[in-house]
Motif scaffolding. Structure first.
Motif, PDB file in Angstrom:
ATOM      1  N   PRO A  25     -39.027 -71.177  37.082  1.00 21.06           N
ATOM      2  CA  PRO A  25     -39.039 -72.337  36.595  1.00 21.06           C
ATOM      3  C   PRO A  25     -38.218 -73.570  36.539  1.00 21.06           C
ATOM      4  O   PRO A  25     -37.174 -72.847  36.535  1.00 21.06           O
ATOM      5  CB  PRO A  25     -38.922 -71.228  35.117  1.00 21.06           C
ATOM      6  CG  PRO A  25     -39.597 -70.282  34.746  1.00 21.06           C
ATOM      7  CD  PRO A  25     -38.976 -69.475  36.745  1.00 21.06           C
ATOM      8  N   VAL A  26     -37.840 -74.603  36.153  1.00 23.45           N
ATOM      9  CA  VAL A  26     -37.509 -75.322  36.353  1.00 23.45           C
ATOM     10  C   VAL A  26     -36.854 -75.678  35.065  1.00 23.45           C
ATOM     11  O   VAL A  26     -35.719 -75.817  35.161  1.00 23.45           O
ATOM     12  CB  VAL A  26     -38.618 -77.174  37.234  1.00 23.45           C
ATOM     13  CG1 VAL A  26     -36.798 -77.945  37.017  1.00 23.45           C
ATOM     14  CG2 VAL A  26     -38.566 -76.495  38.180  1.00 23.45           C
ATOM     15  N   ILE A  27     -37.521 -75.279  34.374  1.00 24.74           N
ATOM     16  CA  ILE A  27     -36.328 -75.234  32.397  1.00 24.74           C
ATOM     17  C   ILE A  27     -37.402 -74.219  32.372  1.00 24.74           C
ATOM     18  O   ILE A  27     -38.650 -73.792  32.064  1.00 24.74           O
ATOM     19  CB  ILE A  27     -36.695 -76.650  32.174  1.00 24.74           C
ATOM     20  CG1 ILE A  27     -36.261 -77.691  32.432  1.00 24.74           C
ATOM     21  CG2 ILE A  27     -36.594 -76.750  30.601  1.00 24.74           C
ATOM     22  CD1 ILE A  27     -36.752 -79.124  32.323  1.00 24.74           C
ATOM     23  N   LYS A  28     -36.414 -73.598  31.213  1.00 22.59           N
ATOM     24  CA  LYS A  28     -36.524 -72.174  30.707  1.00 22.59           C
ATOM     25  C   LYS A  28     -35.621 -72.426  29.617  1.00 22.59           C
ATOM     26  O   LYS A  28     -34.433 -71.786  29.856  1.00 22.59           O
ATOM     27  CB  LYS A  28     -36.011 -71.049  31.381  1.00 22.59           C
ATOM     28  CG  LYS A  28     -36.842 -69.745  31.183  1.00 22.59           C
ATOM     29  CD  LYS A  28     -36.291 -68.762  32.223  1.00 22.59           C
ATOM     30  CE  LYS A  28     -36.640 -67.508  31.786  1.00 22.59           C
ATOM     31  NZ  LYS A  28     -35.852 -66.274  32.487  1.00 22.59           N
ATOM     32  N   ILE A  29     -36.348 -72.349  28.693  1.00 25.36           N
ATOM     33  CA  ILE A  29     -36.385 -72.328  27.192  1.00 25.36           C
ATOM     34  C   ILE A  29     -37.181 -71.257  26.450  1.00 25.36           C
ATOM     35  O   ILE A  29     -37.808 -71.371  25.283  1.00 25.36           O
ATOM     36  CB  ILE A  29     -36.421 -73.586  26.216  1.00 25.36           C
ATOM     37  CG1 ILE A  29     -35.512 -74.980  27.365  1.00 25.36           C
ATOM     38  CG2 ILE A  29     -35.621 -74.070  24.847  1.00 25.36           C
ATOM     39  CD1 ILE A  29     -35.801 -76.000  27.013  1.00 25.36           C
ATOM     40  N   ASN A  30     -35.489 -70.653  25.591  1.00 26.66           N
ATOM     41  CA  ASN A  30     -36.591 -69.102  25.243  1.00 26.66           C
ATOM     42  C   ASN A  30     -35.397 -68.824  24.100  1.00 26.66           C
ATOM     43  O   ASN A  30     -33.795 -68.142  24.291  1.00 26.66           O
ATOM     44  CB  ASN A  30     -36.647 -68.342  26.360  1.00 26.66           C
ATOM     45  CG  ASN A  30     -35.756 -67.555  27.453  1.00 26.66           C
ATOM     46  OD1 ASN A  30     -34.540 -68.164  27.563  1.00 26.66           O
ATOM     47  ND2 ASN A  30     -35.777 -66.044  27.005  1.00 26.66           N
ATOM     48  N   LEU A  45     -44.774 -81.547  34.493  1.00 23.61           N
ATOM     49  CA  LEU A  45     -44.893 -80.006  34.631  1.00 23.61           C
ATOM     50  C   LEU A  45     -45.537 -78.756  34.179  1.00 23.61           C
ATOM     51  O   LEU A  45     -46.815 -79.669  33.035  1.00 23.61           O
ATOM     52  CB  LEU A  45     -43.601 -79.444  33.359  1.00 23.61           C
ATOM     53  CG  LEU A  45     -42.263 -80.134  33.909  1.00 23.61           C
ATOM     54  CD1 LEU A  45     -40.950 -80.148  33.047  1.00 23.61           C
ATOM     55  CD2 LEU A  45     -41.217 -79.052  35.321  1.00 23.61           C
ATOM     56  N   ASN A  46     -45.658 -77.784  34.110  1.00 22.16           N
ATOM     57  CA  ASN A  46     -46.841 -76.728  33.767  1.00 22.16           C
ATOM     58  C   ASN A  46     -45.918 -76.223  33.042  1.00 22.16           C
ATOM     59  O   ASN A  46     -44.625 -75.431  32.914  1.00 22.16           O
ATOM     60  CB  ASN A  46     -47.425 -76.307  35.178  1.00 22.16           C
ATOM     61  CG  ASN A  46     -48.055 -77.062  35.849  1.00 22.16           C
ATOM     62  OD1 ASN A  46     -49.071 -77.796  35.673  1.00 22.16           O
ATOM     63  ND2 ASN A  46     -47.872 -76.632  37.341  1.00 22.16           N
ATOM     64  N   ASN A 101     -44.548 -75.533  42.370  1.00 22.62           N
ATOM     65  CA  ASN A 101     -44.410 -74.805  40.951  1.00 22.62           C
ATOM     66  C   ASN A 101     -43.988 -75.360  40.543  1.00 22.62           C
ATOM     67  O   ASN A 101     -42.585 -75.120  40.625  1.00 22.62           O
ATOM     68  CB  ASN A 101     -43.997 -73.208  41.754  1.00 22.62           C
ATOM     69  CG  ASN A 101     -44.062 -72.460  40.396  1.00 22.62           C
ATOM     70  OD1 ASN A 101     -44.428 -72.869  39.611  1.00 22.62           O
ATOM     71  ND2 ASN A 101     -42.553 -71.459  41.022  1.00 22.62           N
ATOM     72  N   ARG A 102     -44.005 -76.390  39.631  1.00 17.09           N
ATOM     73  CA  ARG A 102     -43.278 -77.103  38.409  1.00 17.09           C
ATOM     74  C   ARG A 102     -43.425 -76.793  36.789  1.00 17.09           C
ATOM     75  O   ARG A 102     -44.398 -77.377  36.007  1.00 17.09           O
ATOM     76  CB  ARG A 102     -43.551 -78.224  38.337  1.00 17.09           C
ATOM     77  CG  ARG A 102     -43.771 -79.195  39.787  1.00 17.09           C
ATOM     78  CD  ARG A 102     -44.377 -80.354  40.282  1.00 17.09           C
ATOM     79  NE  ARG A 102     -43.800 -81.226  39.520  1.00 17.09           N
ATOM     80  CZ  ARG A 102     -42.861 -82.513  39.410  1.00 17.09           C
ATOM     81  NH1 ARG A 102     -42.065 -82.191  40.839  1.00 17.09           N
ATOM     82  NH2 ARG A 102     -42.362 -83.450  38.930  1.00 17.09           N
ATOM     83  N   THR A 103     -42.431 -75.439  36.762  1.00 20.40           N
ATOM     84  CA  THR A 103     -43.332 -74.107  35.561  1.00 20.40           C
ATOM     85  C   THR A 103     -41.756 -74.628  34.848  1.00 20.40           C
ATOM     86  O   THR A 103     -40.593 -75.012  34.797  1.00 20.40           O
ATOM     87  CB  THR A 103     -42.953 -73.145  36.439  1.00 20.40           C
ATOM     88  OG1 THR A 103     -44.022 -73.021  36.952  1.00 20.40           O
ATOM     89  CG2 THR A 103     -43.086 -71.792  34.681  1.00 20.40           C
ATOM     90  N   ALA A 104     -42.412 -75.307  33.355  1.00 21.80           N
ATOM     91  CA  ALA A 104     -41.379 -74.511  32.742  1.00 21.80           C
ATOM     92  C   ALA A 104     -41.895 -74.062  32.225  1.00 21.80           C
ATOM     93  O   ALA A 104     -43.139 -74.044  30.788  1.00 21.80           O
ATOM     94  CB  ALA A 104     -41.510 -76.398  31.268  1.00 21.80           C
ATOM     95  N   PHE A 105     -40.665 -72.432  31.485  1.00 21.44           N
ATOM     96  CA  PHE A 105     -40.901 -71.373  30.512  1.00 21.44           C
ATOM     97  C   PHE A 105     -40.797 -71.560  29.227  1.00 21.44           C
ATOM     98  O   PHE A 105     -39.438 -71.599  28.706  1.00 21.44           O
ATOM     99  CB  PHE A 105     -40.690 -70.025  30.807  1.00 21.44           C
ATOM    100  CG  PHE A 105     -40.867 -69.131  30.207  1.00 21.44           C
ATOM    101  CD1 PHE A 105     -41.324 -68.518  30.518  1.00 21.44           C
ATOM    102  CD2 PHE A 105     -39.928 -68.017  29.388  1.00 21.44           C
ATOM    103  CE1 PHE A 105     -41.964 -67.255  29.163  1.00 21.44           C
ATOM    104  CE2 PHE A 105     -39.765 -67.242  28.904  1.00 21.44           C
ATOM    105  CZ  PHE A 105     -41.188 -66.643  29.310  1.00 21.44           C
ATOM    106  N   ILE A 106     -41.107 -71.984  27.569  1.00 13.38           N
ATOM    107  CA  ILE A 106     -40.995 -72.186  26.701  1.00 13.38           C
ATOM    108  C   ILE A 106     -41.242 -71.244  25.673  1.00 13.38           C
ATOM    109  O   ILE A 106     -42.421 -71.360  25.720  1.00 13.38           O
ATOM    110  CB  ILE A 106     -41.029 -72.940  25.969  1.00 13.38           C
ATOM    111  CG1 ILE A 106     -41.723 -74.945  27.672  1.00 13.38           C
ATOM    112  CG2 ILE A 106     -40.735 -73.890  24.625  1.00 13.38           C
ATOM    113  CD1 ILE A 106     -40.023 -75.098  27.557  1.00 13.38           C
TER     114      ILE A 106
END
Length: 377
Positions: free
Chosen positions: A299-304, A362-363, A326-331
């Motif tokens: 993930p480019v950005i991971k906020i959890n 982003l995905n 793969n342009r993933t943001a995990f929230i």
């Protein structure tokens, strides 16, 4: 035909006037009480393909009825090649209606809001009225035509075109603003292929987007045009006033006291992880303009697991580069109203600029996004 239409006050049905030689609609005689109510919701009102028609003035006295559910009569004035319909949309009672389709005449009025796509977007710049609602279609790829393809050069280790000073998309929608997506593809090059900081910054500021950016960042010094470049180890060890950061930034539990160090950061060469904090907003990323994540595809950005986090607006973010698609943001597992300011839609920027939205697309995955969702046009 005039006697058949004299003294009409109410008209139950539609009108279909097609492929005639009429020059005028005068046969629809004006009613004595001044206007006629037309109940045509189920039938439509069609004046089409009448090559000699020039006069529609009688329609000034026609009022098209809407039913109790707001359903309007379908009104089409189309392909009458001698008809000047430029004022039709404001004519008589017609300015009350939204289901108007006026096109293919000598002159038309209004713009069709349900026919917008990327190929005709520029024709809507001067529109003052939209009819048939607003629907944006086929906008998701912004006509992904690669402008510069550097592919399958297995011995290529450097870009090395120092004389390249400007990039402009010749197919931009608004050339006066030099807008548009210049789409590049750097793919399947030597494993040691790298771009210098200066080259990457040039691409970022030129509005370039990449399908693939199979590259590393070339070795660099500690300054970029007089500004500090910091290598990330931890928030505690991060220096103040870092203009650029090299490395994956992690803000973890206990780092809240250090997060203000990020206020000066404009460029991040790495990913962002924010987890297990008590942060309420991402206000400290306010000056972050560009993210370049050339890592392994995580993930480019991971906020959890930030239970109080509700404001996730990267206010200044202009572009994101990743190694591949793969342009993933995990929230996940943050405050349940984390995307309330976006109307529940998963996003990290607020913008109406389609090019900016595309460059930062982003995905989104994770529980706060209902599983999987895509942000971007």
């Amino acid at each position: 035909m005039i006697p058949y239409f004299e003294n009409i006050g109410e008209w139950f049905g539609g009108l279909q006037l097609e492929n005639t030689n009429f020059t005028s609609l005068g046969f629809l005689s004006k009613p004595k009480n001044g206007y006629v109510t037309v109940y045509c919701e189920k039938f439509g009102f069609y004046i089409r393909n009448n090559p000699n028609l020039t006069d529609y003035s009688i329609l000034r006295s026609f009022f098209m009825h809407s039913d109790g559910d707001g359903k309007e009569c379908d009104i089409q004035i189309t392909n009458n090649t001698q008809l000047d319909a430029e004022s039709f949309c404001d004519f008589g009672f017609f300015h009350y209606f939204t289901d108007l389709r006026v096109r293919g005449n000598l002159k038309d009025c209004g713009c069709q809001g349900d026919e917008i796509d990327y190929s005709n977007l520029s024709t809507y710049k001067s529109c003052t009225k939209l009819y048939n609602g607003l629907e944006l279609k086929n906008m998701s790829k912004l006509r992904e035509k690669v402008s510069f393809n550097l592919q399958n050069n297995l011995e290529m280790r450097r870009f090395g075109i120092p004389i390249l000073k400007a990039i402009q998309n010749s197919e931009a929608i608004d050339q006066s603003k030099e807008e548009g997506i210049a789409l590049f593809n750097f793919e399947n090059l030597h494993p040691d292929f790298c771009l210098t900081i200066d080259e990457i910054v040039f691409f970022l500021k030129s509005g370039v987007a990449f399908l693939n950016l199979n590259s590393k960042v070339c070795a660099t010094k500690d300054k970029f045009k007089g500004n500090d470049i910091c290598r990330f180890e931890s928030m505690e060890k991060l220096a103040e006033n870092c203009y650029m950061i090299l490395g994956d930034v992690t803000v973890d539990s206990g780092d809240e006291q250090y997060v203000s160090k990020l206020r000066a950061t404009h460029y991040l060469f790495g990913s962002i992880t924010i987890r297990n904090t008590t942060l309420k907003s991402l206000e400290h990323f306010v000056r972050l303009l560009y993210i370049v994540d050339l890592g392994d595809g995580g993930p480019v950005i991971k906020i959890n697991s930030n239970k109080k986090l509700r404001n996730v607006n990267f206010a200044g973010l202009q572009s994101i580069f990743t190694r591949g698609s793969n342009r993933t943001a995990f929230i996940q597992d943050n405050h349940p109203k984390i995307f309330e300011s976006y109307g529940g839609f998963c996003s990290l920027i607020q913008s109406t600029d389609m090019y900016r939205i595309y460059r930062t697309r982003l995905n989104f995955v994770g529980g706060n996004c209902g599983g999987s969702r895509r942000s971007g046009i």
